[in-house]
Write a protein that holds these residues in place. Structure first.
Motif, short mmCIF file in Angstrom:
data_model
loop_
_atom_site.label_atom_id
_atom_site.label_comp_id
_atom_site.label_asym_id
_atom_site.label_seq_id
_atom_site.Cartn_x
_atom_site.Cartn_y
_atom_site.Cartn_z
N ILE A 151 0.86 -1.19 0.00
CA ILE A 151 0.00 0.00 0.00
C ILE A 151 0.89 1.24 0.00
CG2 ILE A 151 -1.77 1.29 1.26
CD1 ILE A 151 -2.65 -1.36 2.50
N ASP A 152 0.68 2.10 -0.96
CA ASP A 152 1.47 3.32 -1.08
C ASP A 152 0.92 4.36 -0.10
OD1 ASP A 152 2.76 5.65 -1.77
OD2 ASP A 152 2.66 5.27 -3.93
N PRO A 153 1.71 4.74 0.90
CA PRO A 153 1.22 5.72 1.89
C PRO A 153 0.86 7.07 1.29
CG PRO A 153 3.59 5.40 2.11
CD PRO A 153 3.10 4.36 1.15
N LYS B 229 -3.12 6.98 2.43
CA LYS B 229 -2.56 7.07 3.78
C LYS B 229 -3.48 6.43 4.81
CE LYS B 229 -0.42 10.40 6.95
NZ LYS B 229 -1.02 9.81 8.15
N TYR C 222 -2.91 2.70 4.68
CA TYR C 222 -1.56 2.43 5.16
C TYR C 222 -1.49 2.53 6.69
CZ TYR C 222 3.55 2.67 5.50
OH TYR C 222 4.85 2.42 5.81
N LYS D 174 -0.81 -0.58 9.34
CA LYS D 174 0.42 -0.50 10.12
C LYS D 174 0.16 -0.24 11.59
CE LYS D 174 5.07 1.39 10.13
NZ LYS D 174 6.08 2.17 9.37
#
Length: 243
Positions: A106-108, A112, A115, A119
């Protein structure tokens, strides 16, 4: 020009045809708001499929008690699995589902919210879409179970992963002979052995959903199904044949 007219009651398919105008199903129907709540109250997966639409398609794909298997090769947030569990709870069906999802990072910068959810809330160091798929299925199944306490439901699922267990093994040789060692078997971990067992049983035509029976030959454990005995664990000795 002569034409043949066919009435609905003459159709071989007893199911009501799905309307071609799929736009009637709002991609953000009311249930999708519940999904947001399930996944932490925010739009973790903004472009997911409509649960209402998937339920409609699955319902029209066959009778509820035919043991149908629904395959979704792009699982995303797990909408198809959620929809199948809901539908089974509603009509007592025995449908099963297979979801396929790559561990796509997943591209922060692009998402976001997703992500941070994976996390921080799930505690995964390297967030991937698969973690969202898995978490939705876990939370959705618990919610469906709570809403249907009077029903006996099978909401469990298994996770299978393709892993490159042979990455560090050396298969290079000028020619093969009986004495050649392809790899050091002592380097195989318990997870490697389980992966091999799963690979071999599916190669032999045994479904992933079918469990193997454990048979103990003294102090050695084997696995049996469909007239096949798998000797996969380490430590097999001639003495075990006498058991």
């Amino acid at each position: 020009m002569p034409k043949q007219k066919e009435f609905f009651n003459e159709f071989s398919n007893p199911n009501i045809p799905i309307k071609s105008n799929l736009g009637l199903f709002d991609a953000q129907d009311r249930y999708e708001q519940k999904v947001d709540n399930i996944l932490g109250g925010a739009k973790v997966f903004p472009y997911r499929k409509s649960t209402k639409l998937i339920k409609k398609i699955v319902a029209q794909s066959g009778k509820s008690n035919e043991g149908n298997i629904i395959l979704d090769f792009f699982a995303g947030s797990g909408t198809t699995g959620d929809a199948v569990m809901q539908l089974n709870a509603e009509d007592g069906g025995d449908r099963k589902y297979i979801l396929v999802q790559l561990p796509e990072p997943i591209d922060p910068k692009k998402n976001k919210t997703a992500y941070d959810f994976v996390k921080n809330e799930l505690g995964v160091e390297k967030p991937t879409i698969f973690e969202i798929t898995k978490e939705r299925l876990i939370r959705a199944s618990k919610k469906i179970e709570e809403e249907n306490k009077d029903k006996k439901l099978d909401l469990g699922f298994k996770i299978f992963e393709t892993i490159p267990i042979w990455e560090n093994y050396d298969f290079e040789a000028d020619e093969l002979n009986e004495q050649i060692t392809l790899f050091d078997e002592n380097r195989l971990t318990e997870e490697d052995l389980k992966a091999l067992l799963t690979t071999w049983k599916t190669f032999d035509g045994i479904p992933l959903t079918q469990s193997l029976k454990k048979i103990n030959l003294g102090d050695y454990t084997t696995y049996y199904s469909n007239n096949k005995l798998y000797l996969i664990n380490k430590g097999f000795k001639t003495e075990n044949l006498k058991i």
